[in-house]
Design an enzyme around this catalytic site. Structure first.
Site, mmCIF file in Angstrom:
data_model
loop_
_atom_site.group_PDB
_atom_site.id
_atom_site.type_symbol
_atom_site.label_atom_id
_atom_site.label_comp_id
_atom_site.label_asym_id
_atom_site.label_seq_id
_atom_site.Cartn_x
_atom_site.Cartn_y
_atom_site.Cartn_z
ATOM 1 N N HIS A 96 0.835 -1.220 0.000
ATOM 2 C CA HIS A 96 0.000 0.000 0.000
ATOM 3 C C HIS A 96 0.864 1.262 0.000
ATOM 4 O O HIS A 96 0.431 2.309 0.480
ATOM 5 C CB HIS A 96 -0.943 0.037 1.204
ATOM 6 C CG HIS A 96 -1.681 -1.247 1.442
ATOM 7 N ND1 HIS A 96 -2.890 -1.539 0.845
ATOM 8 C CD2 HIS A 96 -1.345 -2.337 2.178
ATOM 9 C CE1 HIS A 96 -3.284 -2.741 1.230
ATOM 10 N NE2 HIS A 96 -2.364 -3.248 2.019
ATOM 11 N N SER B 221 15.280 22.412 -15.192
ATOM 12 C CA SER B 221 14.104 23.227 -15.468
ATOM 13 C C SER B 221 14.565 24.568 -16.012
ATOM 14 O O SER B 221 15.608 25.086 -15.609
ATOM 15 C CB SER B 221 13.311 23.428 -14.171
ATOM 16 O OG SER B 221 12.549 24.616 -14.252
ATOM 17 N N LYS C 292 16.197 22.505 -9.844
ATOM 18 C CA LYS C 292 15.580 21.238 -10.253
ATOM 19 C C LYS C 292 16.509 20.312 -11.024
ATOM 20 O O LYS C 292 17.318 20.734 -11.843
ATOM 21 C CB LYS C 292 14.364 21.528 -11.147
ATOM 22 C CG LYS C 292 13.264 22.231 -10.397
ATOM 23 C CD LYS C 292 12.319 21.245 -9.761
ATOM 24 C CE LYS C 292 11.173 21.087 -10.691
ATOM 25 N NZ LYS C 292 10.231 20.134 -10.381
ATOM 26 N N GLU D 247 10.335 9.241 -16.394
ATOM 27 C CA GLU D 247 8.981 9.714 -16.700
ATOM 28 C C GLU D 247 8.587 9.400 -18.145
ATOM 29 O O GLU D 247 7.449 9.015 -18.427
ATOM 30 C CB GLU D 247 8.879 11.222 -16.449
ATOM 31 C CG GLU D 247 8.885 11.568 -14.967
ATOM 32 C CD GLU D 247 8.998 13.066 -14.701
ATOM 33 O OE1 GLU D 247 8.841 13.458 -13.552
ATOM 34 O OE2 GLU D 247 9.266 13.841 -15.650
#
Ligand code: ARG
Length: 462
Positions: A156, A277, A283, A290
Site C-alpha cells: 500500500h 528546469s 531542479k 517519466e
C-alpha cells in the site's frame, strides 16, 4: 506509372488516393526482408525449373545488387512506388530487363508481405531479447552489490517489512526474465513460412514450399494458404509481449521517480540521465524515467490498434492489414530504446544506502519481529501485537525508532524484554531470519542470485 497493376485500368489513380493507399513511406523499412524473401523465391523457381537456371541467377544477382545499393545509400526510395514490393520489383526490371518480370511467378504481394513481416518480427524478437539481456545483467550486478543494503519493503506504499535492495531488484529480474520467455514463445510460434500461399489459394505452379521455408530459416511452411495471408496473430503476440515489458519498465520507472524525489532520496539519478528546469534552477528532473512511464501509453495503444484493426477482417487478405506495420515498428523501437535507457539509468544511479536503512528503521519495519520476540519470551501473539502497537505509538511521539529505545523504556512496555532485543530487531537480523526460498534473507538471496546467474549463462541468446 510505377504501379504493378495498371493493365485493367483506364484512368489514373486520384493523387490523394495514391497517397492514402501507398505504404512505401513506412514499409521501406522491410527492404532487407523483402529482398531476402525474393531471393529464396527465385532460387526455388530455378530449382523447380519454373524459371531457367540462368533466369533465376540473373534475378538473384540483380536483387543482391539492389540490396547493396540501398545499404550504401546509392538507391533512394522515391514516392512514385506504392510499396516496398513494387519498389524492389520495379528496380529489378529496370536493371535486368525482362527476366525481372518473371520474379513474381507463383507469388502474390499477399504472401510476400506476410513473409516480410514474419521475417521482421522474428529478428525483432532476437533484438528485444538481446536488449533484455543487457538490462538483466545490470539488475543482477545491482543485486550482487546490495545483499546487505537494507530498505523498507512496502505494501500500500506504506513501509511494511525490511527487505534488501538486492531482493527488491530480484523481483524485477523475475519480471524481465519472464518477458524473455514470452518473446521466445512468440518467435517459436511465428516461425512458419507463408511464402507460396499466393494471393489466398496457393498456386498452380509446382512450388517447393519446404525448400523456401528451409532457405529462410523457418521450421516449416504454414499449413493453410488462406490463414497464411491473413494471419497477424504473431504481430499481436509480439505487441502483447512488448506491452508487458513496457508495463514492467513503467512500474520500475515509477519507483525510481519516487525514490529520486526529495522526500525519499533513496537514489540519485545521474546527471547524464536527468534534465533541468528552464525556470527553477534547483531542479533535476527524472525525465528518462517519466518518459519511459509515459511511452507505456503508446505501446499499449499499438497493441489495441492492431487488435482493433484485425477484429472484423473477413478472410483472407484485406487492405486493412497494411495497418499492421506502424504499430509493430513503433512499439519495437520504443521498447528497445526504453529497455536500453533503463539499463543505462540503473547502472549510473547512486543508491543512498544509509537513507534507505534509516527509512526502514524509522518506518518500524521491524515491528513484526519485535512482536515475534515477545512471543519467543512466552507472550501470546495477540498480546505481543498490542504491546508493540503501544510502543510504536510512543516511538512516534518521541521521534524514535524501536532500536533507539533504552532498556528502561522497553521495560515500561513489558518486563519480558531483555538485552537481546537489540539484536532481535536489528535490520540485519530481521532480514536474515527470512530464510524461506525467495525471501530476502542472506542465504535465500545467495541462492536466488546463483540461480539468476546460472539462468543468464545457460540461456541461448540469438
Ligand atoms: N502494402 C501491402 C500491405 O502492406 C502489400 C500487400 C498488397 N496486397 C494487395 N492485395 N493489395 O499489406
Amino acid at each position: 506509372m510505377a504501379q504493378l497493376w495498371g493493365g485493367r485500368f483506364t484512368k489514373e489513380t486520384d493523387t490523394l488516393v495514391k497517397k492514402f493507399n501507398d505504404s512505401l513511406p513506412f514499409d521501406k523499412r522491410l527492404w532487407r526482408e523483402d529482398i531476402e524473401g525474393s531471393i529464396a523465391h527465385a532460387q526455388m523457381l530455378g530449382k523447380q525449373s519454373i524459371l531457367t537456371a540462368e533466369e533465376a541467377s540473373r534475378i538473384v544477382r540483380g536483387l543482391k545488387e539492389i540490396a547493396e545499393d540501398i545499404e550504401k545509400g546509392n538507391l533512394r526510395f522515391t514516392d512514385e512506388y506504392e510499396d516496398i514490393h513494387s519498389f524492389v520489383e520495379a528496380k529489378l526490371i529496370e536493371r535486368i530487363g525482362d527476366d525481372g518480370k518473371r520474379l513474381h511467378t507463383g507469388r502474390s504481394r499477399n504472401d510476400q508481405v506476410a513473409l516480410d513481416m514474419r521475417l521482421f518480427v522474428r529478428s525483432a524478437c532476437d533484438t528485444v531479447n538481446r536488449e533484455l539481456k543487457g538490462l538483466l545483467l545490470t539488475i543482477l550486478s545491482i543485486m550482487e552489490q546490495n545483499t546487505e543494503t537494507f530498505m523498507p519493503g512496502f505494501t500500500h506504499l506504506q513501509k511494511a517489512q525490511p527487505v534488501t535492495l538486492a531482493h527488491h531488484f530480484g523481483a524485477y529480474f523475475e519480471m524481465f526474465k519472464r518477458d524473455t520467455g514470452r518473446i521466445d514463445d512468440c518467435r517459436k510460434r511465428l516461425n512458419e513460412c507463408p511464402l507460396g500461399a499466393g494471393a489466398l489459394a496457393g498456386t498452380t505452379y509446382p512450388l517447393d514450399r519446404d525448400y523456401t521455408a528451409q532457405q529462410l530459416g523457418f521450421d516449416r511452411p504454414t499449413a493453410n494458404s488462406m490463414d497464411s495471408v491473413s494471419d497477424r496473430d504473431y504481430a499481436a503476440e509480439f505487441l502483447s509481449a512488448l506491452s508487458l515489458i513496457q508495463m514492467h519498465l513503467s512500474r520500475l520507472s515509477e519507483e525510481i521517480i519516487l525514490w529520486n524525489s526529495n522526500e525519499y532520496r533513496f537514489v540519485e539519478i545521474d546527471d547524464a540521465y536527468s534534465t533541468g528546469s528552464s525556470i527553477m534552477p534547483q531542479k533535476k528532473n527524472p525525465d528518462v524515467a517519466e518518459l519511459i512511464r509515459g511511452k507505456t501509453g503508446r505501446v499499449f495503444g499499438d497493441l489495441t490498434s492492431l487488435l482493433t484493426t484485425m477484429k472484423a477482417i473477413p478472410l483472407a487478405y484485406d487492405k486493412d492489414m497494411q495497418e499492421d506495420k506502424e504499430p509493430v515498428f513503433d512499439s519495437f523501437d520504443t521498447v528497445c530504446h526504453c529497455v536500453h535507457l533503463m539499463s543505462g539509468m540503473l547502472s549510473t544511479m547512486t543508491f543512498n544506502r544509509a537513507i534507505m536503512e534509516a527509512s526502514a528503521r524509522r518506518g518500524f519495519t521491524n515491528a513484526t519481529d519485535a512482536a515475534d520476540y515477545l512471543v519467543g519470551k512466552g507472550i501470546a501473539f495477540r498480546d505481543a501485537h498490542a504491546i508493540i502497537g503501544r510502543m510504536v505509538l510512543y516511538c512516534i511521539d518521541h521521534g524514535k525508532a524501536i532500536d533507539d529505545l533504552s532498556m528502561d523504556e522497553f521495560h515500561s512496555f513489558s518486563e519480558a524484554f531483555d538485552n537481546d532485543i537489540y539484536d532481535a530487531v536489528s535490520l540485519k537480523t530481521c532480514v536474515d531470519k527470512r530464510l524461506t526460498k525467495g525471501a530476502p534473507g542472506a542465504q535465500a538471496m545467495e541462492e536466488e542470485i546463483r540461480n539468476a546467474k546460472a539462468w543468464l549463462a545457460g540461456r541461448q541468446w540469438r
